[in-house]
Design an enzyme around this catalytic site. Sequence first.
Site, short mmCIF file in Angstrom:
data_model
loop_
_atom_site.label_atom_id
_atom_site.label_comp_id
_atom_site.label_asym_id
_atom_site.label_seq_id
_atom_site.Cartn_x
_atom_site.Cartn_y
_atom_site.Cartn_z
N GLU A 48 0.85 -1.19 0.00
CA GLU A 48 0.00 0.00 0.00
C GLU A 48 0.88 1.24 0.00
OE1 GLU A 48 -3.12 0.72 2.80
OE2 GLU A 48 -4.33 -0.94 2.08
N HIS A 112 -4.60 6.91 -0.24
CA HIS A 112 -3.82 5.67 -0.17
C HIS A 112 -4.38 4.66 -1.15
CE1 HIS A 112 -7.01 4.60 2.74
NE2 HIS A 112 -6.67 3.33 2.57
N HIS A 114 -5.44 0.67 -2.41
CA HIS A 114 -6.00 -0.61 -1.96
C HIS A 114 -5.81 -1.64 -3.06
CE1 HIS A 114 -9.20 0.16 1.43
NE2 HIS A 114 -8.00 0.59 1.77
N ASP A 125 -9.48 2.35 8.22
CA ASP A 125 -9.60 3.63 7.51
C ASP A 125 -10.66 4.49 8.17
OD1 ASP A 125 -7.71 2.95 5.58
OD2 ASP A 125 -9.21 2.08 4.24
ZN LIG Z 1 -7.44 1.58 3.36
#
Ligand SMILES: [Zn+2]
Length: 171
Positions: A48, A112, A114, A125
Amino acid sequence: MKNALSAMNLKLCDNLVYARPNGGRIKLPVEVIASIHGYIQNDRHKPEGGGVMLGRYIIDSQDVVIDKISFPMPGDRATRTTFFRKKRAHQQVIDRAWEASNHTCTYLGEWHTHPEPHPSPSSIDDTNWKRKLKNDIVDSDSLFFLIVGTSEMRMWEGHRRSRTITMLKLL
Ligand SMILES: [Zn+2]
């Protein structure tokens, strides 16, 4: 995976514009999308990635433009499904952009990646976003959260006073 990639490539030739709940729009310019492209988790070994989003609230409107983002930096810890930002380095990016822009380029939120095509926030999150809505010191009423999936980028807007988080529709 090939299909997901080509779907993402299609979007690479255009800005993404999302509708805000208050009637305004938030624009993710194609240059910013292109700069994120290398972090898309389209390979099962990619971790990530993420960073902060910076930009402008447009005067006399409810419109917002994302002008730049920060990228994963040394000291960030990332696995396939988690990403922890080292605060100080990203804060420096925010501070420098603020100074260099005569106080127009401001902190808007976070992004971010995924490893899923149509991303949705994990419970972590959700907790992190609510914590930011409560604790981040900004002038604006809202923070924006972008999750970059393998075939779609989705944006959420969090309202600081009510702490409600809404997924934004693509225009
Ligand atoms: Zn996430």
